[in-house]
Motif scaffolding. Structure first.
Motif, short mmCIF file in Angstrom:
data_model
loop_
_atom_site.label_atom_id
_atom_site.label_comp_id
_atom_site.label_asym_id
_atom_site.label_seq_id
_atom_site.Cartn_x
_atom_site.Cartn_y
_atom_site.Cartn_z
N ALA A 97 0.82 -1.21 0.00
CA ALA A 97 0.00 0.00 0.00
C ALA A 97 0.85 1.26 0.00
O ALA A 97 0.30 2.37 -0.01
CB ALA A 97 -0.93 0.00 1.22
N LEU A 98 2.17 1.12 0.01
CA LEU A 98 3.05 2.28 0.14
C LEU A 98 3.97 2.41 -1.07
O LEU A 98 4.45 1.40 -1.61
CB LEU A 98 3.90 2.16 1.42
N ASP A 99 4.23 3.64 -1.47
CA ASP A 99 5.15 3.93 -2.56
C ASP A 99 6.58 3.96 -1.99
O ASP A 99 6.90 4.81 -1.17
CB ASP A 99 4.81 5.29 -3.18
N PRO A 100 7.44 3.03 -2.42
CA PRO A 100 8.78 2.96 -1.82
C PRO A 100 9.67 4.16 -2.14
O PRO A 100 10.68 4.37 -1.48
CB PRO A 100 9.37 1.68 -2.43
N THR A 101 9.26 4.98 -3.14
CA THR A 101 10.09 6.13 -3.54
C THR A 101 9.63 7.44 -2.91
O THR A 101 10.21 8.49 -3.18
CB THR A 101 10.06 6.29 -5.07
N LEU A 134 -0.93 8.34 15.87
CA LEU A 134 -0.56 6.93 16.04
C LEU A 134 0.89 6.77 16.48
O LEU A 134 1.49 5.71 16.31
CB LEU A 134 -0.78 6.15 14.73
N GLY A 135 1.46 7.83 17.05
CA GLY A 135 2.82 7.74 17.56
C GLY A 135 3.87 7.65 16.49
O GLY A 135 4.96 7.09 16.71
N LEU A 136 3.59 8.21 15.31
CA LEU A 136 4.50 8.10 14.17
C LEU A 136 5.03 9.45 13.71
O LEU A 136 5.44 9.61 12.56
CB LEU A 136 3.78 7.41 12.99
N GLY A 137 5.02 10.44 14.60
CA GLY A 137 5.50 11.76 14.22
C GLY A 137 6.92 11.75 13.68
O GLY A 137 7.24 12.49 12.73
N ASP A 138 7.79 10.92 14.24
CA ASP A 138 9.18 10.86 13.80
C ASP A 138 9.35 10.17 12.45
O ASP A 138 10.44 10.23 11.85
CB ASP A 138 10.03 10.12 14.83
N ALA A 139 8.29 9.52 11.96
CA ALA A 139 8.39 8.78 10.70
C ALA A 139 8.02 9.63 9.50
O ALA A 139 8.13 9.17 8.36
CB ALA A 139 7.48 7.55 10.74
N ALA A 140 7.59 10.87 9.72
CA ALA A 140 7.04 11.68 8.63
C ALA A 140 7.99 11.81 7.44
O ALA A 140 7.57 11.75 6.28
CB ALA A 140 6.65 13.07 9.14
N ARG A 141 9.29 11.97 7.68
CA ARG A 141 10.25 12.20 6.61
C ARG A 141 10.99 10.93 6.19
O ARG A 141 11.92 10.99 5.38
CB ARG A 141 11.26 13.28 7.03
N LYS A 142 10.56 9.79 6.71
CA LYS A 142 11.22 8.53 6.35
C LYS A 142 10.57 7.92 5.11
O LYS A 142 9.43 8.21 4.76
CB LYS A 142 11.13 7.54 7.52
N TYR A 143 11.34 7.02 4.48
CA TYR A 143 10.82 6.21 3.39
C TYR A 143 10.31 4.88 3.97
O TYR A 143 10.74 4.46 5.06
CB TYR A 143 11.90 5.94 2.35
#
Length: 467
Positions: A97-101, A134-143
């Protein structure tokens, strides 16, 4: 009553063979139907048929109605036009469901802007708030490849949910999540229901089925064998299979017998630490894993459980400390059961050929592989398919059989049964334990299920305590 989703006499066929047959149900606006059943029983095929996303040469019959508008099940193109706006699917494998790029924040924001028609400058803020919830604030800029399996699952849910489709099909939304994150997903599903969203939830998680309530159906061999109010089916199942399914939940397993570790070491871990940039996963981890021992690795999603196991295997290098194997072990003596079974197979090579290549390369016994597949109730015909043409649970068991065929001294089992129903999960763990004890090998086990840890592990390494 206003029905959000109606399915009438739906069947999925391969030639003249019915893989799913005579499925009928309705879900009201804001309602939920949970599907339980063993891997390969047809749950995910049913979801793909409703979405209009069946691959050739499969075909379907019957009727599917979204919001009271019926269409022949065979007319898949008409349902394609509803994707994202009226009908959404969160697939079993979150990476699908996610675009790896694309960075996480941008692809969630893209759903808000392109599907929900939210202005771009607002979409970014909505995406950031959704991630933080959902506790994912640090993931915003990750791939996506930088996320743990549990984190990817939550991101995929947000990307699917962003457009607010009134009917959502969710395939295993809580697999691989710890108790806290599982509770967060439950609350998100309840909030979506309160706003009128209707859910078709495919799961092996009996806790989730009980918490969602609504209606529940049990599938076996492509048919619904039991259906009714979730509270009634879970409290007093009528079918023998349903009773066996509920009894096999890990919460009902006996506790592990704590034995004395054998002499010697399969592997020694001294002061191992790992960080990615400023994010420290763990520091100063010490461990001695003895022959015949099962050691669980615990910690919340994103704590580095998979990374730690990869360091033990030699697939990743620590920032500090070292890992020593016992002398005399072959390079292939350490093996991994992948959290995502699709990552373990070449996508364009049929499973039989992949396994044949392994057997020939290492001069193994094909008949032993056949015995392992039979033990895990896998039909030989599955090997004629490509990896994406079998269910996640079937592929996970095939991957497990391949690892056991190598007779490893240490198995790193990363959520090895996350795609399996309780009955099959219990059978697979029995096989894993049998291998460890018979071969005097060892297992490093990652699982979020505390009941599994209680039932199979001799001890555990808690990465939450070594940061």
């Amino acid at each position: 009553m206003n029905h959000a989703l109606t399915v009438d006499k739906l069947a999925v066929l391969l030639g003249d063979k019915a893989l799913v047959r005579d499925i009928s149900f309705t879900i009201p606006a804001g309602g939920v139907l949970t599907l339980l059943g063993e891997s390969g029983s047809g749950k995910s095929l049913l979801a793909q048929a409703i979405m209009g996303n069946l691959p050739a040469p499969l075909r379907c019959e019957g009727q599917v109605a979204i919001g009271g508008n019926p269409t022949p099940a065979v007319d898949q193109a008409r349902r394609h036009a509803l994707w994202g706006r009226r009908l959404a699917l969160l697939p079993q494998e979150p990476w699908l469901a996610l675009d790896p790029t694309m960075r996480v924040r941008e692809q969630i924001g893209e759903t808000y802007s392109l599907v929900a028609r939210t202005p771009k400058h607002d979409a970014r803020g909505l995406a950031e708030r959704a991630l933080a919830s959902l506790g994912l604030g640090d993931a915003a800029r990750k791939y996506p490849f930088m996320l743990s399996g549990g984190m990817a699952q939550r991101v995929a849910f947000l990307a699917t949910h962003a457009a607010g489709a009134p009917v959502m099909i969710i395939d295993e939304p809580t697999k691989g999540l710890d108790a806290d994150r599982r509770g967060e997903v439950l609350e998100l599903l309840r909030a979506a229901q309160a706003e009128g969203m209707s859910l078709l939830c495919i799961t092996h998680d009996i806790w989730l089925a009980r918490q969602l309530g609504g209606q529940l159906a049990v599938m076996l061999d492509g048919a619904m064998i039991e259906q009714g109010a979730a509270s009634e089916v879970l409290a007093a199942p009528r079918q023998d299979y349903t009773r066996r399914l509920l009894a096999a939940d890990p919460g009902s397993w006996p506790a592990a017998r704590q034995g004395v570790a054998a002499a010697g070491e399969v592997v020694r871990v001294d002061g191992v630490g790992k960080a990615f940039g400023r994010q420290v996963l763990f520091t100063g981890v010490d461990a001695r894993i003895a022959p015949g021992e099962i050691v669980a690795v615990s910690g919340p999603s994103g704590s580095g459980k998979t990374t730690f196991g990869n360091i033990v295997l030699g697939l990743a290098q620590p920032d500090s400390g070292r890992v020593q194997r016992a002398p005399g072990l072959a390079p292939t003596a350490f093996q991994k059961i992948q959290q995502d079974p699709g990552a373990a197979f070449a996508p364009r090579i049929r499973l039989r050929q992949s396994l044949r290549d392994l057997v020939e390369l290492h001069r193994l016994d094909w008949s032993r592989l056949e015995a392992l597949l039979e033990r895990m109730r896998l039909a030989p015909g599955l090997l004629e398919r490509l990896p994406h043409q079998v269910s996640g649970g079937e592929l996970q068991r095939i991957a497990l059989a391949r690892v056991l065929l190598m007779q490893p001294a240490l198995i790193f089992a990363d959520e090895p049964t996350s795609r399996l129903d309780p009955v099959t999960q219990q059978d697979v763990f029995a096989l894993l334990l049998e291998h460890v004890h018979a071969s005097n090998g060892a297992m490093l086990l990652v699982t979020h299920d505390v009941d599994i840890v209680r039932s199979v592990a001799d001890r555990r390494i808690d990465l939450a305590r070594v940061r």
